[in-house]
Design an enzyme around this catalytic site. Structure first.
Site, short mmCIF file in Angstrom:
data_model
loop_
_atom_site.label_atom_id
_atom_site.label_comp_id
_atom_site.label_asym_id
_atom_site.label_seq_id
_atom_site.Cartn_x
_atom_site.Cartn_y
_atom_site.Cartn_z
N ASP A 210 0.71 -1.28 -0.14
CA ASP A 210 -0.26 0.23 -0.49
C ASP A 210 0.85 1.03 0.03
OD1 ASP A 210 -2.86 0.90 0.77
OD2 ASP A 210 -1.51 2.39 2.69
N GLU A 260 14.39 -15.55 -0.38
CA GLU A 260 14.84 -16.44 0.98
C GLU A 260 13.88 -17.67 0.43
OE1 GLU A 260 15.47 -14.82 4.26
OE2 GLU A 260 17.09 -13.75 3.53
#
Length: 545
Positions: A210, A260
């Site tokens: 956002d 990751e």
């Protein structure tokens, strides 16, 4: 030669769920996670690839949940953390990925950091995590600068110190209940890296970021100047609180975290920038994966204008190797079935219902055009039903904070947030066992899922058919270019790999074009005469070999 990339998200169709308005699982009139979970099979059958959930975090709901008090907790109105885990698990079992909102530009004023900052008063270390500044004037009675809130009025609010005296001012680019975080402070960056890991560990497939363009402010928070009507400048002008170059280092650190985790976790930027080229900076190979194409959302139903935005969008994304994205509606703008029902130039927030038949016809055609373009497409809940905005909500039921401000955004976002209808009858047309937090119009059931299912001419079946064709033709969303074909004025015609052709007539007249193959799907019946196809007004047709 077009470079080939992996990534489920590059051509994904992603469906936005506004949780309070999608499905109510406990009958209290408010949509919730249990309701969403019960409707996941509907989304699978619709044919989307992923679900994006607007905020469901603990929040006072001053701005529909975009004022977050606790980023690791579920607001009780929506359910519990186990409900969120179960939703993600069920979605994955159905082959759907889940994207959640993250709100890093500001917190709620009820966030523990901000409450402590106020309680501890001047000198509190917590104040450094926000933008607290002394005011101007002899007694500090004037805001620190001339910035305006996106919702209207000053972007600053003065606090009262614990001793009862007027104190410093704090920055809020949105509502006063949404103080902006100071991303120059290392604790803020550390906290959000931890928040990302929390939700990634829970199993979400990515984040919609956002106000991704707002985290970093220009050094010194300089005045803008001008005539004081800054809100008219937003979107096309360089502003000291938006699209600062410093945001990109933040997103590089986020990308390292995403990489990751297995399964290609992604992040999508809500980035309002002056140009598509500036938007492309957010999706460089070491930053975020996608960015919303707001330039496309704001384009009128006009062939020349659409072609221009399509070309610019594809051209801007190509150098950074990112897919273009396409979107026509979301929770912040008037639904495109209403936007296209009104004269061009009225913006993305409208008060008038307009010519609903015309709006729906254009909306269906625009959707089929969008789904034929290379890249990823975003759908907003209810658009597959052809829902219009509800433009006659009484003032007393409105909850959009910008509606109650003196100026700023038009404040009519409630109209696109009315709970969607599932059944033909019932107190809330199948939304839940009780009523609905915003009143649904009389006759809403005629647009419901139940009413449209099985009707070959319905908008819902058009969406289902289009997504099925798109899935059956993997090349449709792939690549980064279209091959434009000659077409009469007001008509768009382009070819995609595999002999797929899309033709869209944006005029109010029948247009004759050469037959482009076998009709795969269309928004209207197309007559073929003497080797020519007669495209009806405001229609789109897909052709194949």
């Amino acid at each position: 030669m077009t470079q080939q990339h992996s990534g489920w998200w590059r051509d994904a169709v992603i469906y936005q769920v506004y949780p309070r308005s999608f499905a109510d699982g406990n009958g209290d009139g408010m949509g919730d996670l249990a309701g969403i979970r019960s409707r996941l099979p509907y989304l699978r059958d619709l044919g989307v690839d992923a679900v994006w959930l607007s905020p469901f975090y603990a929040s006072p709901q001053a701005d529909g949940g975009y004022d977050v008090a606790d980023y690791r907790a579920i607001d009780p109105m929506f359910g519990t953390l186990p409900d969120a885990e179960a939703l993600v698990h069920d979605a994955h079992d159905l082959g759907l990925r889940v994207i959640v909102d993250v709100v890093p530009n500001h917190s709620s004023d009820q966030h523990e950091w901000f409450k402590r900052a106020l309680k501890e008063g001047p000198g509190s270390a917590l104040r450094e995590r926000y933008h607290f500044l002394p005011g101007k004037g002899a007694d500090g009675e004037l805001p620190p600068n001339d910035w305006e809130s996106i919702f209207g009025g000053p972007a600053w609010t003065r606090v009262t110190d614990p001793d009862g005296q007027p104190g410093d001012w704090y920055l809020h680019l949105f509502a006063p209940e949404q103080p902006d975080l100071n991303w120059e402070h290392p604790a803020v960056a550390d906290e959000f890296r931890s928040i990302l890991r929390f939700w990634l560990d829970l199993g979400v497939d990515g984040f919609r970021v956002d106000v991704a363009h707002g985290l970093v402010k220009a050094e010194g928070l300089p005045d803008i100047g001008g005539d004081g009507d800054q809100l008219k400048l937003l979107g096309n002008d360089v502003m000291p609180f938006f699209d600062q170059d410093g945001v990109h280092e933040i997103y590089r650190s986020w990308r390292r975290i995403l990489d990751e985790y297995p399964g290609e976790r992604i992040a999508v930027a809500e980035a309002w920038t002056p140009t598509v080229e500036r938007t492309a900076h957010y999706v460089r190979p070491d930053e975020l994966h996608q960015a919303f194409n707001f330039q496309y959302l704001g384009t009128h139903w006009d062939a020349a204008e659409l072609r221009g935005v399509i070309d610019v969008s594809l051209g801007a994304m190509r150098p950074v190797g990112a897919p273009a994205t396409w979107v026509l509606s979301n929770h912040d703008v008037t639904r495109h079935a209403t936007r296209f029902a009104n004269p061009a130039g009225l913006g993305t927030q409208l008060r008038a219902a307009g010519d609903r038949e015309l709006g729906l016809r254009r909306a269906r055609a625009a959707t089929l055009l969008m789904l034929a373009l290379p890249g990823s497409a975003y759908l907003y809940q209810g658009e597959e039903l052809g829902l219009p905005d509800v433009t006659d909500l009484p003032d007393e039921v409105r909850q959009d904070p910008s509606f109650w401000r003196a100026s700023g955004q038009d404040g009519f976002r409630d109209g696109c947030r009315v709970p969607i209808p599932w059944t033909v009858e019932g107190e809330s047309y199948g939304f839940g066992a009780g009523g609905s937090w915003l009143p649904q119009p009389e006759g809403w059931g005629e647009l419901s899922v139940a009413a449209q299912t099985g009707d070959p001419d319905s908008t819902l079946e058009l969406y289902r058919g289009a997504l099925a064709v798109r899935r059956a033709h993997p090349a449709l969303g792939a690549g980064d270019a279209v091959s434009w074909l000659e077409a009469p004025e007001g008509v768009l015609a382009f070819e995609r790999p595999g002999g797929f052709v899309c033709t869209a007539n944006t005029t109010d007249q029948d247009v004759r074009i050469p037959v482009a193959g076998r009709q795969l799907l269309g928004t209207d019946q197309v007559l073929v005469e003497d080797g020519e196809a007669v495209l009806p007004p405001d229609s789109t047709v897909w052709w194949g070999v």
